[in-house]
Design a protein around this motif. Structure first.
Motif, PDB file in Angstrom:
ATOM      1  N   VAL A   1       7.806 -42.411  18.107  1.00 36.12           N
ATOM      2  CA  VAL A   1       8.193 -40.526  18.012  1.00 36.12           C
ATOM      3  C   VAL A   1       6.846 -40.724  17.769  1.00 36.12           C
ATOM      4  O   VAL A   1       6.164 -40.786  16.938  1.00 36.12           O
ATOM      5  N   ILE A   2       5.894 -39.927  18.520  1.00 36.44           N
ATOM      6  CA  ILE A   2       4.832 -39.403  18.150  1.00 36.44           C
ATOM      7  C   ILE A   2       4.526 -37.693  18.258  1.00 36.44           C
ATOM      8  O   ILE A   2       5.244 -37.004  19.256  1.00 36.44           O
ATOM      9  N   TYR A   3       4.993 -37.213  17.359  1.00 42.37           N
ATOM     10  CA  TYR A   3       4.385 -35.562  17.536  1.00 42.37           C
ATOM     11  C   TYR A   3       2.794 -35.240  16.206  1.00 42.37           C
ATOM     12  O   TYR A   3       2.473 -35.371  15.733  1.00 42.37           O
ATOM     13  N   PHE A   4       2.942 -33.917  16.637  1.00 39.80           N
ATOM     14  CA  PHE A   4       1.787 -33.192  16.182  1.00 39.80           C
ATOM     15  C   PHE A   4       2.714 -32.981  14.600  1.00 39.80           C
ATOM     16  O   PHE A   4       3.458 -31.579  14.974  1.00 39.80           O
ATOM     17  N   ASP A   5       2.093 -32.048  13.473  1.00 40.04           N
ATOM     18  CA  ASP A   5       2.628 -32.237  12.624  1.00 40.04           C
ATOM     19  C   ASP A   5       1.849 -31.612  11.893  1.00 40.04           C
ATOM     20  O   ASP A   5       0.283 -31.428  11.815  1.00 40.04           O
ATOM     21  N   GLU A   6       1.400 -29.798  11.945  1.00 38.47           N
ATOM     22  CA  GLU A   6       0.669 -28.431  11.662  1.00 38.47           C
ATOM     23  C   GLU A   6       0.565 -28.660  10.643  1.00 38.47           C
ATOM     24  O   GLU A   6      -0.332 -28.390  10.365  1.00 38.47           O
ATOM     25  N   ASN A   7       0.914 -29.076   9.074  1.00 35.80           N
ATOM     26  CA  ASN A   7       1.079 -28.896   7.905  1.00 35.80           C
ATOM     27  C   ASN A   7      -0.171 -30.171   7.374  1.00 35.80           C
ATOM     28  O   ASN A   7      -0.353 -29.661   6.302  1.00 35.80           O
ATOM     29  N   ILE A   8      -0.465 -31.322   8.110  1.00 34.46           N
ATOM     30  CA  ILE A   8      -1.449 -31.759   8.295  1.00 34.46           C
ATOM     31  C   ILE A   8      -2.306 -32.174   9.126  1.00 34.46           C
ATOM     32  O   ILE A   8      -3.032 -32.462   9.193  1.00 34.46           O
ATOM     33  N   ASN A   9      -2.242 -30.978  10.020  1.00 34.95           N
ATOM     34  CA  ASN A   9      -2.967 -30.790  11.453  1.00 34.95           C
ATOM     35  C   ASN A   9      -3.616 -32.366  12.168  1.00 34.95           C
ATOM     36  O   ASN A   9      -4.728 -33.031  12.513  1.00 34.95           O
TER      37      ASN A   9
ATOM     38  N   PHE B   1       7.415 -38.394  23.345  1.00 33.31           N
ATOM     39  CA  PHE B   1       6.645 -37.739  22.401  1.00 33.31           C
ATOM     40  C   PHE B   1       6.222 -36.051  22.940  1.00 33.31           C
ATOM     41  O   PHE B   1       6.815 -36.118  23.233  1.00 33.31           O
ATOM     42  N   LYS B   2       5.795 -35.718  21.065  1.00 33.71           N
ATOM     43  CA  LYS B   2       5.501 -34.305  22.010  1.00 33.71           C
ATOM     44  C   LYS B   2       4.290 -33.878  21.080  1.00 33.71           C
ATOM     45  O   LYS B   2       4.320 -33.962  19.375  1.00 33.71           O
ATOM     46  N   LEU B   3       3.446 -33.673  21.594  1.00 37.71           N
ATOM     47  CA  LEU B   3       2.337 -33.663  20.833  1.00 37.71           C
ATOM     48  C   LEU B   3       1.134 -31.878  20.550  1.00 37.71           C
ATOM     49  O   LEU B   3       1.117 -31.342  19.970  1.00 37.71           O
TER      50      LEU B   3
ATOM     51  N   PHE C   1      18.557 -38.133  22.223  1.00 36.60           N
ATOM     52  CA  PHE C   1      18.760 -35.886  20.735  1.00 36.60           C
ATOM     53  C   PHE C   1      16.722 -35.578  21.575  1.00 36.60           C
ATOM     54  O   PHE C   1      17.039 -34.264  21.709  1.00 36.60           O
ATOM     55  N   LEU C   2      16.636 -36.321  21.347  1.00 30.23           N
ATOM     56  CA  LEU C   2      14.642 -35.634  21.197  1.00 30.23           C
ATOM     57  C   LEU C   2      14.372 -35.154  22.563  1.00 30.23           C
ATOM     58  O   LEU C   2      13.533 -34.046  22.570  1.00 30.23           O
ATOM     59  N   VAL C   3      14.800 -36.491  23.488  1.00 30.95           N
ATOM     60  CA  VAL C   3      14.823 -35.917  24.636  1.00 30.95           C
ATOM     61  C   VAL C   3      15.188 -34.717  24.938  1.00 30.95           C
ATOM     62  O   VAL C   3      14.929 -33.629  26.093  1.00 30.95           O
ATOM     63  N   ASP C   4      17.029 -34.383  25.089  1.00 36.18           N
ATOM     64  CA  ASP C   4      17.828 -33.695  25.779  1.00 36.18           C
ATOM     65  C   ASP C   4      17.562 -32.339  24.876  1.00 36.18           C
ATOM     66  O   ASP C   4      17.552 -31.244  25.042  1.00 36.18           O
ATOM     67  N   GLU C   5      17.347 -32.616  23.327  1.00 36.22           N
ATOM     68  CA  GLU C   5      17.679 -31.442  22.762  1.00 36.22           C
ATOM     69  C   GLU C   5      15.914 -30.771  22.109  1.00 36.22           C
ATOM     70  O   GLU C   5      16.068 -29.165  22.085  1.00 36.22           O
ATOM     71  N   LEU C   6      15.648 -31.298  21.719  1.00 35.81           N
ATOM     72  CA  LEU C   6      13.853 -30.778  21.286  1.00 35.81           C
ATOM     73  C   LEU C   6      12.759 -31.043  22.248  1.00 35.81           C
ATOM     74  O   LEU C   6      11.763 -30.650  21.622  1.00 35.81           O
ATOM     75  N   GLY C   7      13.032 -31.158  23.942  1.00 32.09           N
ATOM     76  CA  GLY C   7      12.261 -31.292  24.432  1.00 32.09           C
ATOM     77  C   GLY C   7      10.793 -31.917  24.637  1.00 32.09           C
ATOM     78  O   GLY C   7       9.588 -31.754  25.090  1.00 32.09           O
ATOM     79  N   TYR C   8      10.804 -33.464  24.030  1.00 37.33           N
ATOM     80  CA  TYR C   8      10.045 -34.105  24.303  1.00 37.33           C
ATOM     81  C   TYR C   8      10.000 -35.459  25.378  1.00 37.33           C
ATOM     82  O   TYR C   8      11.299 -35.754  26.508  1.00 37.33           O
ATOM     83  N   THR C   9       8.908 -36.032  25.416  1.00 42.26           N
ATOM     84  CA  THR C   9       9.184 -36.621  26.823  1.00 42.26           C
ATOM     85  C   THR C   9       9.818 -38.139  26.154  1.00 42.26           C
ATOM     86  O   THR C   9       8.581 -38.431  25.607  1.00 42.26           O
TER      87      THR C   9
END
Length: 74
Positions: free
Chosen positions: A7-15, A70-72, A51-59
């Protein structure tokens, strides 16, 4: 050969972008999986990826060696 799941995502807490295995991500986000106790049972990587794809909009993309969700951006 089993494919690796990431899973690759952007964490706003650590930018910055973060890479974790699907199961690491699920352990950090247990609230999304109330049917699992994470001691005796944990969702499969495929369950987490869906779950990530169907519920949270990941690709989801994959090749011969890995699945990557991923969702960046939000």
């Amino acid at each position: 050969m089993n494919k690796k799941h990431y899973v690759i995502y952007f964490d706003e807490n650590i930018n910055q972008a973060v890479t974790k295995t699907s199961r690491e991500w699920a352990r950090d986000n247990q609230n999304h999986f109330p049917d699992y106790d994470f001691i005796e049972s944990i969702p499969t990587s495929n369950t987490i990826d869906h779950f990530l794809v169907d519920e949270l909009g990941y690709t989801l993309i994959s090749d011969d060696e890995k699945f990557v969700c991923f969702k960046l951006t939000n």
